[in-house]
Design a protein around this motif. Sequence first.
Motif, PDB file in Angstrom:
ATOM      1  N   ALA A  76       0.940  -1.036   0.364  1.00 44.57           N
ATOM      2  CA  ALA A  76      -0.181   0.455   0.166  1.00 44.57           C
ATOM      3  C   ALA A  76       0.749   1.382   0.081  1.00 44.57           C
ATOM      4  O   ALA A  76       0.229   2.543  -0.481  1.00 44.57           O
ATOM      5  CB  ALA A  76      -0.974   0.444   1.374  1.00 44.57           C
ATOM      6  N   GLY A  77       2.146   1.040   0.410  1.00 42.20           N
ATOM      7  CA  GLY A  77       3.260   2.142   0.450  1.00 42.20           C
ATOM      8  C   GLY A  77       4.105   2.496  -0.419  1.00 42.20           C
ATOM      9  O   GLY A  77       3.942   2.832  -1.142  1.00 42.20           O
ATOM     10  N   PRO A  78       5.018   1.338   0.553  1.00 47.68           N
ATOM     11  CA  PRO A  78       6.045   2.149  -0.760  1.00 47.68           C
ATOM     12  C   PRO A  78       6.213   0.953  -1.873  1.00 47.68           C
ATOM     13  O   PRO A  78       7.379   1.723  -3.129  1.00 47.68           O
ATOM     14  CB  PRO A  78       7.776   1.792  -0.288  1.00 47.68           C
ATOM     15  N   GLY A  79       5.565   0.012  -1.918  1.00 45.20           N
ATOM     16  CA  GLY A  79       5.622  -1.002  -3.019  1.00 45.20           C
ATOM     17  C   GLY A  79       5.168  -0.208  -4.560  1.00 45.20           C
ATOM     18  O   GLY A  79       5.680  -0.070  -5.448  1.00 45.20           O
ATOM     19  N   PRO A  80       4.033   1.007  -4.300  1.00 41.72           N
ATOM     20  CA  PRO A  80       3.894   1.756  -5.474  1.00 41.72           C
ATOM     21  C   PRO A  80       5.297   2.477  -5.859  1.00 41.72           C
ATOM     22  O   PRO A  80       5.019   2.812  -7.473  1.00 41.72           O
ATOM     23  CB  PRO A  80       2.473   2.369  -4.890  1.00 41.72           C
ATOM     24  N   LEU A  81       5.667   3.033  -4.902  1.00 42.19           N
ATOM     25  CA  LEU A  81       6.727   3.773  -5.689  1.00 42.19           C
ATOM     26  C   LEU A  81       7.971   2.839  -6.101  1.00 42.19           C
ATOM     27  O   LEU A  81       8.535   3.963  -7.240  1.00 42.19           O
ATOM     28  CB  LEU A  81       7.470   5.017  -3.996  1.00 42.19           C
ATOM     29  N   TRP A  82       8.479   1.439  -6.260  1.00 39.71           N
ATOM     30  CA  TRP A  82       8.590   0.916  -7.116  1.00 39.71           C
ATOM     31  C   TRP A  82       8.370   0.878  -8.159  1.00 39.71           C
ATOM     32  O   TRP A  82       9.089   0.815  -9.824  1.00 39.71           O
ATOM     33  CB  TRP A  82       9.109  -0.562  -6.734  1.00 39.71           C
ATOM     34  N   VAL A  83       7.582   0.286  -8.043  1.00 43.38           N
ATOM     35  CA  VAL A  83       7.202   0.177  -9.557  1.00 43.38           C
ATOM     36  C   VAL A  83       6.285   1.150 -10.988  1.00 43.38           C
ATOM     37  O   VAL A  83       6.661   0.756 -11.789  1.00 43.38           O
ATOM     38  CB  VAL A  83       4.854  -0.531  -9.083  1.00 43.38           C
TER      39      VAL A  83
END
Length: 291
Positions: free
Chosen positions: A15-22
């Motif tokens: 929900a948090g840092p994952g989208p930043l990577w993708v």
Amino acid sequence: MTTALVLVVLAVVLAGPGPLWVARWDWLHQVPRSAIVLWQAGAVAALVAVIGAGVVLLHNLPEVAEPVRWIVTVALLLFIGHVVARLVWFGLKELRRSGLRRRTHRELVDLVASAETDPGRGHTHWVLAHDEPVAYCLPGLLKSRVVVSRGTVETLTADEFDAVLAHERAHLRARHDIVLDTFGALHRAFPVLIRSELPLTESRLLVEMMADDHAIREVGRLPLARALTELAGTRTPAAALGAGPMVLERVSRLSRLHAHRPLLATLTCLLAAGLVALPAAILVAGHLLLG
């Protein structure tokens, strides 16, 4: 308890840092349809991880003293119910709000615009008496509209205009509005402190790229690129889907499409499937190791 902690950490990361990577994976723009699936898979996996963590904690409660067990049970059930209820509530609210906006705007278009039919393909579009180039569509279950301004008709060449119409009809045929409403509901279902704006932002760009791909198949890259440049910066009404937003990224993408897109699409879908399966795999592994 270790399994529950792992699932909670997974949910927070997704929900948090994952989208930043993708969001840094530019190659996802090569395969927008599969990229949409991946972004949806991340949100679903986060929800499954949260609910799974609650189930694991409930399963381990018999080891706790009776008064504490009942208090924790009620708290966990309320939390799980809250997460699910927020998802359902915001999903229905998003569909209702966007549907009402589109219906109201569609009624205005029917009053002030004139309907014109493309003699070559038989499709109808509505033309506004407005000098500024504008193009958008209003999706609907029974009534949908492709709306352009007189400025668009006079500014674009015939093949550029066909590209714009193909783009808007792709939005209507694939019901990209439902895709965006789903992302909006998933976005609002997560608490403000951990949710990311990126999945919603990326989904808006990706549905435009999906419609661009359809226009490319009908008309070609160059007419579409020229049309998008002419429409750059034009405003789209609330709840409508337009050809003008995020033009720089989309035109740049048109020059970078390559032959490996089918392979990338397959790999992206496999990654999405693995992401959805990950919380279940953690549950099974925890049960086997501890049971």
